[in-house]
Each structure stands twice: as structure tokens, then as C-alpha cells.
Scaffold this active site. Structure first.
Site, PDB file in Angstrom:
ATOM      1  N   ASP A  19       2.357  56.072  47.856  1.00  0.00           N
ATOM      2  CA  ASP A  19       1.316  55.105  47.548  1.00  0.00           C
ATOM      3  C   ASP A  19       1.132  54.227  48.786  1.00  0.00           C
ATOM      4  OD1 ASP A  19      -0.423  53.404  45.900  1.00  0.00           O
ATOM      5  OD2 ASP A  19       1.255  51.989  45.988  1.00  0.00           O
ATOM      6  N   ASP A  21      -0.923  50.582  49.001  1.00  0.00           N
ATOM      7  CA  ASP A  21      -0.824  49.148  48.741  1.00  0.00           C
ATOM      8  C   ASP A  21       0.397  48.844  47.881  1.00  0.00           C
ATOM      9  OD1 ASP A  21      -3.469  48.218  49.886  1.00  0.00           O
ATOM     10  OD2 ASP A  21      -4.177  49.692  48.434  1.00  0.00           O
ATOM     11  N   ASP A 186       5.086  51.942  43.771  1.00  0.00           N
ATOM     12  CA  ASP A 186       5.557  50.627  43.348  1.00  0.00           C
ATOM     13  C   ASP A 186       5.146  50.255  41.936  1.00  0.00           C
ATOM     14  OD1 ASP A 186       2.806  50.387  44.416  1.00  0.00           O
ATOM     15  OD2 ASP A 186       3.055  48.269  43.924  1.00  0.00           O
TER      16      ASP A 186
END
Length: 230
Positions: A19, A21, A186
Site C-alpha cells: 500500500d 498512503d 496499514d
């Protein structure tokens, strides 16, 4: 903590998907500045970085809807109609095009682990819900673009995470299989996408989790820094 060697039954991953961001880059300062600029242009009060950090992860359109609603559950918003949303989205895109990468920073431990993975011969890709127009520029400005062979953005395919198709698309481009591919993210969207794709997943604690502790989201391994995976 389980190790990657244990997770992959004696060997490490051959393919690793990341991922963007909240995993590779802390982009919340730029995103919040663009959101606040959008809100001011609409005659609304800014919401600030702390609120925006709670809203990032589902793509630009959902972020804008949450900002208009002033709430994570943007579906309950009855104030902003579709015309206002379209105007707001255009304002956000214009603002973020100028602000993307200006205050963002690469998280500690990211480049150390990328270097180690490359040394082991791993093939690396990015799978993000961020629009394509901003993904490449951010990776380049952060000096990360040279690590990745494949980049799949939120508008690259008909569906985005938590649907598994972006992960499977990137994995296929890199010649991987679910059994030899690791997803690193995240948020719950990353973990669900990995589960839906049938691949193991590592989660980082420092990212954007919508206020829910990442340890409770069902990742195979949870770390404070990707350097812990060395």
C-alpha cells in the site's frame, strides 16, 4: 512475533505488494491541506490533519465525501448533494495536484526493507486506492519509484481494495502466486484485500486505521517498522 520465514514455511516471499498512503509514505499533511483548501473554497470551516488521518484509505472520492459530511460515515450525510460533491472533488483534485508530496515523508524503515527485499531478488509492486494521477508523482517525489516494477492505483481497474482484483492484477504482472506473494499495508482494506486474494499480509501500526488498533484487524504479522522484518 511470527517471522516471514515461518509465514512462508521456510522461505521468504518472492513477490511483495505495498500500500502507499500510511504504509510507505505519510501523506496526511498534504491530503489535509488540500481538503482544508477545498472546504474553505466552499465556505466551510477546515477540519485539520487529525480528522483527515481518520478518513484516508478509501480513495479520493470517499475522502471528499467524508470531509463534506464531517464524519467517517459519509453515507449518512444529508447536507451535500451530488452537485456539491462534484464541485468539491474538482476543488480537491486541483489543490492536491499542487500539494502532493510537498510535506509527505517516507516512513522510517521503509527503504531499509526495500533494499533488503531487492537484494533477495524479490519483485515489488504498489497497490493503492490513490488515483493514478497522484500515485506516480508521489512515488517519484519521495524517491521510491525505482523500487517498483508495477503500480496499480484506485482507478486503474473497475474495483479497488478491499476487492482482491488490484492485488491479483499486480501479482500476475510480477509473475507471483498467492502462496508466494506478501501484501503490506496499514488498514482494514489492505488486510481484507489480501485475505480475499488468498495471500499473507503484514500490517504496520503507524498508518491510517480509522481509529481501530491495527492489531485487531487480523494481519498475520504486525510491526512498528518494516525494518523489524529484516
Amino acid at each position: 512475533m511470527m517471522t516471514l520465514t515461518e509465514l512462508f514455511k521456510g522461505q521468504g516471499p518472492a513477490t511483495v505488494l505495498f500500500d502507499l498512503d500510511g504504509t510507505l509514505v505519510d501523506s496526511a499533511p498534504d491530503l489535509s491541506a488540500a481538503i482544508d483548501q477545498m472546504l474553505r473554497a466552499l465556505g466551510r470551516p477546515p477540519v485539520g490533519e487529525d480528522r483527515v488521518r481518520e478518513w484516508v484509505g478509501n480513495g479520493a472520492a470517499v475522502l471528499v465525501r467524508r470531509a463534506l459530511a464531517g464524519d467517517f460515515d459519509h453515507e449518512i450525510d444529508t447536507v451535500s448533494d451530488e452537485l456539491t460533491f462534484r464541485q468539491a472533488l474538482d476543488l480537491f483534485f486541483t489543490a492536491y495536484a499542487d500539494l502532493n508530496g510537498q510535506q509527505a515523508q517516507v516512513y522510517d524503515g521503509v527503504e531499509i526493507w526495500l533494499r533488503a527485499l531487492r537484494a533477495r531478488g524479490c519483485r515489488l509492486g504498489v497497490v493503492t486506492n490513490k488515483p493514478h494521477a497522484f500515485t506516480g508523482p508521489l512515488l517519484k517525489m519521495m524517491g521510491l519509484d525505482h523500487w517498483f516494477e508495477v503500480s496499480v492505483s484506485g482507478d486503474s481497474l473497475p474495483l479497488k481494495k478491499p476487492d482482491p482484483s488490484p492485488l491479483l492484477h499486480a501479482m500476475g504482472k510480477l509473475g507471483g502466486t498467492p502462496e508466494t506473494t506478501l501484501m503490506v499495508g496499514d488498514s482494514v482494506n489492505d488486510i481484507r484485500a489480501a485475505r480475499n486474494a488468498g495471500m499473507p499480509v503484514v500490517a504496520v501500526r503507524y498508518g491510517y486505521t480509522y481509529g481501530t488498533p491495527v492489531d485487531e484487524l487480523g494481519a498475520d504479522i504486525v510491526v512498528d517498522s518494516l525494518a523489524e522484518l529484516l
